[in-house]
Motif scaffolding. Structure first.
Motif, PDB file in Angstrom:
ATOM      1  N   PRO A  41      42.819  35.269  46.396  1.00 29.70           N
ATOM      2  CA  PRO A  41      43.346  35.812  47.657  1.00 29.70           C
ATOM      3  C   PRO A  41      42.872  37.228  47.980  1.00 29.70           C
ATOM      4  CG  PRO A  41      45.100  35.518  46.012  1.00 29.70           C
ATOM      5  CD  PRO A  41      43.896  34.822  45.484  1.00 29.70           C
ATOM      6  N   SER A  42      42.356  37.960  46.990  1.00 30.56           N
ATOM      7  CA  SER A  42      41.886  39.327  47.233  1.00 30.56           C
ATOM      8  C   SER A  42      40.481  39.378  47.832  1.00 30.56           C
ATOM      9  CB  SER A  42      41.885  40.125  45.922  1.00 30.56           C
ATOM     10  OG  SER A  42      40.902  39.602  45.027  1.00 30.56           O
ATOM     11  N   PHE A  71      40.838  31.617  49.195  1.00 30.98           N
ATOM     12  CA  PHE A  71      41.629  30.492  48.678  1.00 30.98           C
ATOM     13  C   PHE A  71      42.150  30.824  47.279  1.00 30.98           C
ATOM     14  CE2 PHE A  71      41.453  26.616  45.962  1.00 30.98           C
ATOM     15  CZ  PHE A  71      42.408  25.834  46.603  1.00 30.98           C
ATOM     16  N   ASP A  72      43.406  30.482  47.019  1.00 33.84           N
ATOM     17  CA  ASP A  72      44.010  30.737  45.705  1.00 33.84           C
ATOM     18  C   ASP A  72      44.218  29.415  44.967  1.00 33.84           C
ATOM     19  OD1 ASP A  72      45.317  31.633  43.486  1.00 33.84           O
ATOM     20  OD2 ASP A  72      46.983  32.592  44.555  1.00 33.84           O
ATOM     21  N   ILE A  88      34.717  43.147  49.099  1.00 28.47           N
ATOM     22  CA  ILE A  88      34.639  42.701  47.705  1.00 28.47           C
ATOM     23  C   ILE A  88      33.350  41.914  47.471  1.00 28.47           C
ATOM     24  CG2 ILE A  88      35.671  41.157  45.975  1.00 28.47           C
ATOM     25  CD1 ILE A  88      37.336  43.605  46.257  1.00 28.47           C
ATOM     26  N   ILE A  89      33.036  40.999  48.389  1.00 29.24           N
ATOM     27  CA  ILE A  89      31.837  40.186  48.236  1.00 29.24           C
ATOM     28  C   ILE A  89      30.586  41.050  48.284  1.00 29.24           C
ATOM     29  CG2 ILE A  89      30.444  38.371  49.325  1.00 29.24           C
ATOM     30  CD1 ILE A  89      32.935  37.356  47.827  1.00 29.24           C
ATOM     31  N   LYS A  90      30.565  42.048  49.164  1.00 28.21           N
ATOM     32  CA  LYS A  90      29.377  42.914  49.266  1.00 28.21           C
ATOM     33  C   LYS A  90      29.216  43.808  48.040  1.00 28.21           C
ATOM     34  CE  LYS A  90      28.219  44.859  53.179  1.00 28.21           C
ATOM     35  NZ  LYS A  90      28.351  45.572  54.473  1.00 28.21           N
ATOM     36  N   GLN A 117      38.439  44.821  39.062  1.00 28.24           N
ATOM     37  CA  GLN A 117      37.861  46.101  39.468  1.00 28.24           C
ATOM     38  C   GLN A 117      38.919  47.202  39.498  1.00 28.24           C
ATOM     39  OE1 GLN A 117      37.608  43.377  41.507  1.00 28.24           O
ATOM     40  NE2 GLN A 117      38.618  43.821  43.447  1.00 28.24           N
ATOM     41  N   ASN A 118      38.473  48.403  39.136  1.00 33.05           N
ATOM     42  CA  ASN A 118      39.302  49.624  39.207  1.00 33.05           C
ATOM     43  C   ASN A 118      40.582  49.553  38.396  1.00 33.05           C
ATOM     44  OD1 ASN A 118      37.460  50.963  40.884  1.00 33.05           O
ATOM     45  ND2 ASN A 118      38.369  50.115  42.741  1.00 33.05           N
ATOM     46  N   GLU A 119      40.560  48.846  37.273  1.00 31.52           N
ATOM     47  CA  GLU A 119      41.762  48.781  36.443  1.00 31.52           C
ATOM     48  C   GLU A 119      41.945  50.027  35.579  1.00 31.52           C
ATOM     49  OE1 GLU A 119      41.540  46.217  32.846  1.00 31.52           O
ATOM     50  OE2 GLU A 119      39.849  45.288  33.860  1.00 31.52           O
TER      51      GLU A 119
END
Length: 460
Positions: A111-112, A145-146, A117-119, A336-338
């Motif tokens: 869902p994120s 889609f989840d 994000i794709i780029k 990402q960014n955790e």
């Protein structure tokens, strides 16, 4: 000598000016794509030394060309749920750069997923794929889609609808998608079946991550996690260290995390923590990998269930506090960014020696600076987690030649590839005046191959 030094300084200033101008233009053109802008900045900052040393890249305006995708595809995905209701999601594919080979990159169902994000993932993929030494360009795709909570029938119908559109733009010599978060062998199988029906041909090389019975490669499931540990092991050996008797913290509990834990255990380390999206477990005696595999791979349960079988272990809600656990080696493998600056500072204060990125961009720019400023060995994602795409390219090779390699053969090639990525990255860092900086070294090593190919192929 003074004149030479002044000339070099002038070249650096010109390179910095060029990078700054292109970066500001990218920010203006993509104002809401935060993740993409972050990825661009991390890579652009690293490229100043190579642009100063090789002004041809500025003359051919490579940065402005490489940062714009060759193609960005967005499409509707309509599918029917188990209640007979029509659902609608969005699908994406960014075909970022094909200078060194057909587009190659995973599909993420989560869902994120957004265009940003794709780029960001596709842009990183250009350099990651280049680092493997294989002839594959950069791409990424997916949908919001989840799959969680969906039946097999719903996932099949969604995957088929997704491929009904994506299939118009891919092919073994055009674009070869693979799996990523939310896309495993099940989803790849459904999409491959749909593609085969659409084309009326058995093009095994159009997707990687397939089941072994119909063209998949052995060791693909283990590849990213094993490759991560192989890369970090090279970093450690370069400094006279090893995994033996080291305490390790791994975030996540998917394929990357599970097989990073497995390989770290094989090399003599003790992994004491892992996590999922709800929280983390801490087992000071060492994570029992069989339990984690049973919970996550076989039963799709939450990691909190671990403490039911191992009551001496602790479970904590929330994920970020996992980095408060003292460790010698940290392997962020979740998302990402955790790791932000506060977590990075905590890891440093607790004596971390090495950080290897198993997820894509799991450390913020500030966190990376914190590690580098404190002499922590740091393996950036595009180098450290390239094992997955490396084995995907091995699957393509097996499909092309109609042969299958043994697990041992694939694993040996994977280990050799990760060692080569480390060697090339450390060499480029040394040559460009930043010895040991694998962020800059990996970015330059990946960039040069693609940039040279773009120049050789003309303005297209």
């Amino acid at each position: 000598m003074v004149a030479l030094a002044k000339e070099k300084q002038k070249e650096l200033v010109e390179a910095e000016k060029y990078v700054s101008e292109v970066y500001e233009a990218i920010k203006e053109r993509n104002p809401h794509e935060v993740e993409f802008i972050q990825a661009v900045k991390e890579i652009f900052d690293s490229l100043v030394p190579v642009l100063a040393k090789h002004p041809k890249y500025i003359e051919h305006n490579i940065l402005e060309r490489i940062v714009d995708p060759e193609r960005f595809i967005s499409f509707r995905v309509s599918w029917v749920d188990d209640q007979g209701k029509v659902q609608v999601n969005r699908g994406y594919r960014v075909q970022f750069n094909s200078a060194i080979g057909p587009y190659k990159g995973g599909l993420r169902f989560h869902p994120s997923v957004t265009p940003s994000i794709i780029k960001f993932l596709g842009f990183e993929q250009i350099f990651k794929n280049s680092l493997t030494g294989q002839s594959i360009g950069g791409a990424k795709g997916g949908s919001d889609f989840d799959p969680k909570g969906k039946s097999d029938g719903e996932i099949m119908r969604f995957s088929q609808s997704f491929m009904a559109e994506l299939g118009k733009y891919i092919g073994p010599d055009v674009d070869v998608p693979a799996g990523d978060i939310g896309v495993g062998a099940r989803e790849i199988g459904y999409m491959f079946g749909q593609y085969k029906k659409m084309k009326g041909a058995y093009e095994a090389g159009v997707l990687t991550g397939k089941g072994v019975s119909f063209g998949g490669s052995l060791a693909r499931t283990e590849a990213t996690g094993y490759g991560l540990v192989y890369f970090v092991d090279e970093m450690l050996k370069h400094k006279g260290l090893s995994f033996k008797d080291q305490t390790v913290v791994v975030s996540g509990s998917g394929n990357v995390s599970i097989y990073a834990i497995e390989k770290a255990h094989e090399l003599g380390a003790t992994v004491v923590a892992c996590s999922d999206s709800n929280g983390y477990i801490y087992d000071k005696e060492g994570i029992d990998l069989d339990t984690v595999k049973r919970l996550k791979e076989e039963n799709s349960l939450r990691i909190s269930e671990y403490v039911e079988e191992h009551p001496h272990a602790e479970y904590k809600e929330g994920c970020s506090e996992i980095w408060s656990i003292p460790c010698d080696i940290a392997l962020p493998c979740a998302t990402q960014n955790e790791i932000g600056e506060p977590s990075a500072k905590l890891l440093v204060a607790n004596g971390v020696k090495a950080v290897g990125e198993g997820a894509n961009m799991p450390s913020t720019l500030e966190a990376i600076d914190t590690f580098l400023e404190n002499d922590v060995l740091f393996g950036p994602a595009k180098a450290a987690n390239a094992g997955g795409v490396a084995v995907s390219s091995f699957e393509m090779a097996q499909n092309s030649s109609r042969v299958s390699w043994t697990f041992e053969e694939v694993d040996a090639k994977l280990k050799e590839t990760m060692a080569s990525i480390f060697t090339n990255s450390i060499k480029e860092a040394e040559e460009h005046g930043v010895p040991g900086n694998l962020v800059i070294g990996a970015n330059i090593a990946g960039f040069k191959k693609v940039a040279d190919a773009m120049i050789d192929q003309g303005v297209i």
